[in-house]
Scaffold this active site. Structure first.
Site, PDB file in Angstrom:
ATOM      1  N   HIS A  79     -24.154  77.941  -9.494  1.00 48.46           N
ATOM      2  CA  HIS A  79     -23.366  76.877  -8.863  1.00 48.46           C
ATOM      3  C   HIS A  79     -22.536  77.382  -7.674  1.00 48.46           C
ATOM      4  O   HIS A  79     -21.988  76.583  -6.909  1.00 48.46           O
ATOM      5  CB  HIS A  79     -22.471  76.174  -9.894  1.00 48.46           C
ATOM      6  CG  HIS A  79     -21.329  77.012 -10.411  1.00 48.46           C
ATOM      7  ND1 HIS A  79     -21.401  77.701 -11.601  1.00 48.46           N
ATOM      8  CD2 HIS A  79     -20.094  77.247  -9.923  1.00 48.46           C
ATOM      9  CE1 HIS A  79     -20.260  78.318 -11.825  1.00 48.46           C
ATOM     10  NE2 HIS A  79     -19.444  78.049 -10.813  1.00 48.46           N
ATOM     11  N   ASP A  99     -27.547  79.395 -15.148  1.00 55.04           N
ATOM     12  CA  ASP A  99     -26.434  79.382 -14.169  1.00 55.04           C
ATOM     13  C   ASP A  99     -26.254  80.762 -13.538  1.00 55.04           C
ATOM     14  O   ASP A  99     -25.136  81.272 -13.416  1.00 55.04           O
ATOM     15  CB  ASP A  99     -25.132  78.901 -14.794  1.00 55.04           C
ATOM     16  CG  ASP A  99     -24.067  78.549 -13.743  1.00 55.04           C
ATOM     17  OD1 ASP A  99     -24.434  78.283 -12.570  1.00 55.04           O
ATOM     18  OD2 ASP A  99     -22.863  78.568 -14.083  1.00 55.04           O
ATOM     19  N   SER A 133     -15.757  82.324 -10.377  1.00 57.14           N
ATOM     20  CA  SER A 133     -17.159  82.168 -10.823  1.00 57.14           C
ATOM     21  C   SER A 133     -18.038  83.271 -10.256  1.00 57.14           C
ATOM     22  O   SER A 133     -18.008  83.567  -9.063  1.00 57.14           O
ATOM     23  CB  SER A 133     -17.692  80.818 -10.354  1.00 57.14           C
ATOM     24  OG  SER A 133     -17.093  79.786 -11.083  1.00 57.14           O
TER      25      SER A 133
END
Length: 554
Positions: free
Chosen positions: A281, A314, A397
């Site tokens: 993402h 992910d 992230s």
């Protein structure tokens, strides 16, 4: 007792004889100046002397004769006998004039010149004592009516003393007060009030200046606080500072833009060839033709290209070229991690790169799902995650979660916010102490597949699940997607004997409560791994084994 006063009729106050007044004729005047009365007025102790002074006195207009010595050596009065006993030479009376002015003379210091004494009206010194005559005794002063008064300027002047020059019975030389308008009395109260106000203003100004100086400088004098000496900077390798010093050179910050979107994330170096691992993402906004920029911990920047990505895990891999001196971050083993182990999270929350936070492993094998913004399920990730309380925020992230030996044990991926549940870390408002990381064992396998083939494979059991089932466990659907069979013919599930409607309750002995949890447990393994399943069919529990198949990821 006879005090020498005449016994005959006394003169009235309005008929007193005065100097310079003519003698009136008549019986009354003759009787008042008769010789016997005069004789009685000037009687003396010696009877022989009385006969010598009983002669008729001259008229009062004539000046007084000089004193003539008489028999016996006693001086004679210098004035006519007073038939009316007028003071101070006769008896006392209510009309007694003021005594003569007595002028005190100062005694000069020894050797000081003294002005000559003022001569009296008869030529004698004014300072001569009254009894200094040849025979001693009393010598009255001459009548004031027949002697000229000396002028003020002819009088002897004493030493320079104002009080010695004052004569209340003489015409003053100069006025005692200066003529002119009266002097106005000053308003003493107003002066005091003005002075008090001025003093208050000055004191206030000084106090304000001192207060401002003290506030600005911390005091009137400089303050030097005690401080420890600088150390050499060495820290234990397993301390947070030691871990950060070892791991930071391998952590990078990603800035991604394209397709009208942009984002910021973190990654870490996998090898010296320039491969960098991060979250899917993070790079997803770049699409197929977006821009990816890498910033290293030292501030150097470089362009990167996308090697491969997988939304189900992910994870994504990018690569930089033309950069030397890369330091790969060593990988640990997430299967060895225990709950309570200390960990350190490194990243760029809100684009604040090289941010270090610390915490512990709160839980293992925590099944989570993230993503799903597209609505078709293609962007949903299933992670059997490590839970940590190390603060993770938007921008963390893709960053590493390392152990006490600065080895990567997880990839920070998601957080749970208080208002929106679990989702990609970049979509949350902030950390509340619930962070989730992809285990590095799973990340390593996916990264290797992405570097080697550009895509990742997913382990499968070959069945379709009923995601709307609300009971305990994961139920196999009646039909698959597009109306196909729920159990793929010839697949791992069919070979193991799974049938439509079976409820899978355990995987390798671990309880499963939903279809999402079953997917997470399966994806935590590699294709080809053998699993033992526990299921319920018709109210009876069964166990069976199967080998995981493989499917290409997206």
């Amino acid at each position: 007792m006879d005090d020498g006063k005449p016994t005959g009729p006394k003169a009235k106050w309005w008929s007193r004889p005065s100097a310079g007044r003519a003698t009136h004729s008549g019986p009354e005047a003759t009787a008042q100046v008769s010789a016997p009365e005069v004789t009685a007025q000037v009687s003396a102790p010696d009877e022989t002397e009385l006969t010598a002074v009983t002669a008729e006195l001259p008229p009062v207009q004539s000046p007084a004769p000089s004193p003539v010595p008489v028999q016996g050596g006693s001086p004679q009065p210098l004035h006519e006998p007073d038939a009316y006993s007028t003071p101070p030479y006769g008896g006392p009376g209510p009309w007694a004039p003021a005594p003569p002015v007595q002028r005190p003379m100062p005694t000069p210091a020894h050797g000081t010149p003294v002005p000559p004494a003022y001569p009296g009206p008869n030529g004698a010194a004014a300072d001569a004592p009254a009894g200094s005559g040849s025979g001693g005794g009393y010598a009255p002063p001459p009548p004031s009516g027949h002697q000229p008064q000396p002028r003020p300027e002819d009088r002897p002047q004493p030493l320079n003393s104002l009080w010695l020059q004052y004569d209340p019975w003489n015409t003053p030389v100069q006025p005692l007060t200066h003529p002119g308008a009266p002097v106005k009395k000053k308003n003493r109260r107003g002066s005091l009030l003005a002075g008090a106000v001025l003093l208050a203003l000055v004191a206030g100004g000084i106090g304000g200046g001192i207060g401002a100086y003290v506030e600005r400088n911390g005091g009137i004098t400089s303050v030097e606080l005690p401080q420890a000496a600088k150390d050499n900077g060495d820290r234990a390798p397993d301390s947070v500072a030691g871990i950060a010093a070892s791991a930071l050179p391998s952590v990078v910050t990603l800035h991604v833009s394209g397709s009208g979107e942009q984002g910021t994330g973190t990654g870490f170096v996998l090898d010296q060839q320039g491969h960098i691992l991060t979250n899917n993402h993070v790079v997803d906004p770049a699409g197929s033709s977006g821009d990816i920029s890498i910033t290293f911990s030292g501030g150097e920047t470089a362009k990167a290209t996308l090697v491969g990505k997988d939304s189900g895990y992910d994870l994504a891999v990018v690569k930089v070229t033309g950069v030397s001196g890369l330091k790969p971050l060593p990988l640990g083993n997430s299967d060895s991690v225990q709950v309570g182990d200390p960990v350190v999270a490194i990243g760029a929350p809100f684009d604040l790169q090289n941010t270090v936070t610390s915490g512990i492993i709160s839980a293992k094998e925590r099944p989570i799902t993230a993503g799903g913004e597209k609505g078709d399920g293609s962007d949903v990730s299933y992670v059997d995650a490590l839970q940590t309380d190390a603060p993770i925020n938007p921008g963390n992230s893709g960053g590493p979660l390392v152990d006490t030996k600065a080895r990567v044990i997880g990839i920070n991926s998601a957080i749970r916010a208080a208002d929106s549940g679990v989702g990609p870390e970049g979509a949350q408002a902030g950390s509340i102490g619930l962070g989730f990381a992809i285990p590095i064992n799973q990340g390593k396998r996916v990264a290797e597949e992405l570097i080697n083939t550009g895509k990742a494979t997913h382990p499968v059991i070959g069945v379709s699940l009923d995601m709307k089932y609300t009971g305990d466990g994961a139920r196999v659907g009646e039909k698959g997607k597009d109306g196909t069979a729920a159990v793929t013919p010839g697949g791992p599930g069919a070979k193991a004997g799974i049938k439509a409607g079976d409820i899978i309750t355990k995987v390798d002995g671990q309880r499963v409560h939903s279809g999402e949890e079953l997917i997470v447990k399966i994806r935590a393994h590699r294709p080809g791994d053998r699993l033992e399943l526990t299921l319920v069919r018709g109210g009876r529990e069964r166990k069976m084994s199967l080998t995981l198949g493989s499917a290409d990821g997206t």
